[in-house]
Each structure stands twice: as structure tokens, then as C-alpha cells.
Write a protein that holds these residues in place. Structure first.
Motif, PDB file in Angstrom:
ATOM      1  N   ARG A 314      20.085  30.363 -48.804  1.00 26.13           N
ATOM      2  CA  ARG A 314      21.457  30.630 -49.255  1.00 26.13           C
ATOM      3  C   ARG A 314      21.810  32.117 -49.166  1.00 26.13           C
ATOM      4  N   ALA A 318      21.534  32.477 -44.422  1.00 33.56           N
ATOM      5  CA  ALA A 318      22.935  32.148 -44.160  1.00 33.56           C
ATOM      6  C   ALA A 318      23.708  33.344 -43.604  1.00 33.56           C
ATOM      7  N   THR A 321      22.682  33.442 -39.823  1.00 38.81           N
ATOM      8  CA  THR A 321      23.182  32.295 -39.064  1.00 38.81           C
ATOM      9  C   THR A 321      24.701  32.314 -38.967  1.00 38.81           C
ATOM     10  N   GLY A 322      25.392  32.779 -40.010  1.00 39.64           N
ATOM     11  CA  GLY A 322      26.847  32.827 -39.963  1.00 39.64           C
ATOM     12  C   GLY A 322      27.352  33.738 -38.852  1.00 39.64           C
TER      13      GLY A 322
END
Length: 407
Positions: A314, A318, A321-322
Motif C-alpha cells: 500500500r 503502489a 506501480t502507479g
């Protein structure tokens, strides 16, 4: 007489020191306050840093990268695209491709992907280019681009030539940035912290290599001149210095008095500094210390560690990857987009999963066959009907479907 003019010996030579920061930066090496050069290779020589980069890059590389599109009924449909094999049949594997671009992002704050095109001019792949091989050029004005500067990049090729890329032929993925143009490199931002770690490792290696395991003052009981003293010292160092001679008995044919100087590794704070460097790397990379193999300050079991593992996805993964998802989605034809699938990583334990599936089946959220598909079980007759068991007797309701979800 020679045709070239002689230079007077009194004139200073125009030499450049190898420690000159300009020269170091030219070769991609960053100096630090600790007096050591901080580069990609030296940073990855820190065990905790190598573990953190390989863990984040490898974990993200193991996540499926799906190409999706939204359907008219509000669902998401998976479709095939060049992201299923982004480097092409002669390039890296899908895992290695994702791992490389994440490693570039973590270390250098930037990832460059050179586009591959088919005969029709459509993008069919992207090749990662090392950030140190890319040179930023002065932006030019793009035609029909509202006068905004158009970035350009020059890449040095293996045959000695160069090639210029534009956003139409190369995609640049940025990490954390302050200007939206250049990403912040952890090597650059953390050069002093990591330089201290590198210096500590070198000092520890030198301590063991040069014989600090047994150091002290040697006093001969007879008068010796300077040459004899040097000979005695050289002979003792040869027989006692270094880890190879640790624990051995040295034989000398002179009367010498040895006064040891005790300096343990704990006194020199090598052990403490090496433990602290793991916490420093954890701060720089966002990886929990227990995943860097430091478990002295916490238990390796329990819900606390499990929650930290979920927090890794989280709060750390993230963010990487975002950035990748949004940059690669621009290379897909509309209305396609891409996403990393975290379902496998965030999947609960088998016991928790079965209990959740039972509750969802009884609540009428999913059918029995949908639950069996999640458990990799074949469908059964009558399993495609949604159930709606009264909430008054949840125990009896659960017992009615527990058998059909068992492996």
C-alpha cells in the motif's frame, strides 16, 4: 633541437585530480562527505540496499501487468496488448523487463523506454535504456504543441554513434520529482548517508585485513637501529597481520616485549553502525526492516508483521506501480489502460479466504461456482444461482455450502 617548445620546470603542471568532483560527476560517480565515491555499483554493494532494491523490483515484477478496458455495463475486460511481451521475442522476459525499469526508478529516479514500432508505425514494444547512457538535450519547440518545449534525449550506442529520441520515440517515467522534468535519484539524495555506510564497510574490512585483530606496541629489550626496527616490524606483520593468521602462534628469535592495544569491534562501533545502516536503508527505500533480515527489535511472527507486509504494497509498491501504469497507459490506444494486479499478493490465508467466500456466498454477493473458481475448483451443477440465506441462522447457512468449497 625538438620542434616543440620546452616548458620550464618551475611552471605548474595543468593536472586534474582524480578526486575532482567535476571529473567524478562526468563518470557518474558522486562524492560524499565521508570521502568515498557513491555510485550505482558501490550503493548496491551495501547488502541492505541490494536486498531492498531486489525485493521491491522483484515483487513488482512478479505482479501481473494487465491491459484492460471499461465495458458499457461498467465492468473491466482484460484484452491482449504488446505489454504481454513488452521487450519482444528477442529481448528480456516479462519478469526481467519489469524488474529492470523498477530498479532504474529506485536508484536513478528515472526510467527510459525506447519504443519499438511495426511497419504501420504502431508501438509494439519498449526497450529499457540505462539512465546513465541517456543525455538530456536542450528542449525544442514542438510544431502544433502550443509552443511548449519538446524534450530530446541522446543515447550513446554500442557502435560509437548516437541517436536522438523525442517523446514520440521514447517514454520517460519519473520518480519523485520537484520540477516534473528530472527525477530525484536515491544515489544523489542519499549520497552522504550511504557514503558513511560504504566508508564503515571499508574501515571494517581494512581492520580485519591489516591485522587490527592483534595490535599493540613492541618494545625490544636490546638496542636496535632504525633499519633493524623496520625489519622487526615487517617480520611481525608478515606473521601476525590479517585474518589468515588469527589464532596462530608467531615465532620470533629476538627478545621483544609486546603491549597489546585492545579495540574490539563493539568499541569501534562497527557492529552498531552496520545494524543502523539497515534502518537507514529501510527509511530510504520504504522496505520494513524485517524484510531486510533485521528481526532483533521485533518478533518475526504475528499479525504485526503481517500488517507490515500488507503495508509494503500500500505505501511503497503502489507508488512505483502507479507511475509505471500511468506512463505505459499513454502508449496504449484509447480506451485501453494497464494496471498491476495485486490480488495474489494481498490474498489472505486459505482459512481466511474460505471463511470470506462462505460469507459472500450466503450474502448473495457471489455464486458457489464463482467461489469455487477462486479456489481453483471446477464448477458444479446448480452452482450459478445466487443464494440468499436468512441471517437468523448463519451457522446452518454456512454448513450448507462448506462442503462444496472444500478442495
Amino acid at each position: 633541437m625538438p620542434w616543440w617548445p620546452k616548458k620550464k620546470r618551475s611552471e605548474p603542471e595543468a593536472l586534474t585530480s582524480i578526486s575532482d568532483p567535476v571529473l567524478a560527476s562526468y563518470f557518474g560517480v558522486t562524492p560524499s562527505f565521508a570521502g568515498v565515491q557513491v555510485s550505482e555499483n558501490t550503493v548496491l554493494g551495501i547488502p541492505a540496499m541490494f536486498r531492498a532494491v531486489s525485493l521491491v523490483a522483484g515483487t513488482i515484477a512478479g505482479l501481473p501487468l494487465r491491459t484492460l478496458r471499461d465495458t458499457a455495463d461498467g465492468q473491466r475486460q482484460r484484452v491482449r496488448s504488446w505489454l504481454d511481451d513488452p521487450a519482444g521475442p528477442n529481448g528480456q522476459t516479462v519478469f526481467g523487463w519489469k524488474e529492470t525499469i523498477v530498479a532504474h526508478l529506485m536508484l536513478h529516479g528515472e526510467t527510459y523506454l525506447a519504443h519499438l514500432f511495426n511497419n504501420a508505425g504502431a508501438v509494439i514494444g519498449a526497450v529499457p535504456i540505462h539512465p546513465l547512457a541517456v543525455t538530456e538535450q536542450e528542449p525544442t519547440r514542438g510544431v502544433g504543441d502550443l509552443g511548449r518545449p519538446l524534450p530530446r534525449w541522446t543515447v550513446a550506442l554500442a557502435d560509437g554513434t548516437t541517436r536522438t529520441f523525442t517523446p514520440a520515440t521514447m517514454t520517460k517515467i519519473l520518480g519523485l520529482s520537484l520540477d516534473g522534468v528530472h527525477g530525484l535519484s536515491v544515489i544523489e539524495a542519499g549520497r552522504n548517508s550511504m557514503g558513511t555506510t560504504i566508508a564503515g564497510d571499508r574501515a571494517a574490512a581494512k581492520m580485519f585485513g591489516n591485522g587490527a585483530l592483534m595490535s599493540g606496541l613492541v618494545t625490544p629489550e636490546e638496542d636496535v637501529d632504525e633499519d633493524e626496527a623496520k625489519e622487526i616490524k615487517a617480520g611481525l606483520d608478515k606473521k601476525t597481520a590479517g585474518w589468515r593468521h588469527n589464532g596462530e602462534v608467531a615465532f620470533v628469535n629476538r627478545k621483544l616485549k609486546f603491549t597489546p592495544w585492545t579495540m574490539s569491534a563493539e568499541d569501534a562501533q562497527f557492529l552498531g553502525s552496520r545494524a543502523f545502516q539497515v534502518e537507514e536503508i529501510a527509511r530510504w527505500t520504504g522496505v520494513p526492516p524485517h524484510l531486510l533480515m533485521q528481526t532483533e527489535k521485533q518478533t518475526s511472527w504475528g499479525t504485526g508483521v503481517a500488517e507490515q507486509n500488507r503495508g509494503l504494497a500500500r505505501f511503497t509498491l503502489a507508488g512505483w506501480t502507479g507511475r509505471i501504469e500511468q506512463s505505459l497507459s499513454r502508449l496504449l490506444r484509447s480506451p485501453l489502460f494497464c494496471e498491476f494486479d495485486f490480488a495474489g499478493m494481498e490474498r489472505p490465508t486459505p482459512e481466511q479466504e474460505i471463511r470470506l467466500l462462505l460469507e459472500q456466498v450466503q450474502a448473495g454477493l457471489i455464486t458457489v461456482n464463482e467461489a469455487r473458481k477462486i479456489r481453483n475448483l471446477p464448477p458444479i451443477d446448480g452452482g450459478d444461482v445466487l443464494r440468499n440465506t436468512p441471517q437468523s441462522d448463519p451457522a446452518n447457512a454456512a454448513s450448507g455450502v462448506e462442503g462444496v468449497l472444500a478442495p
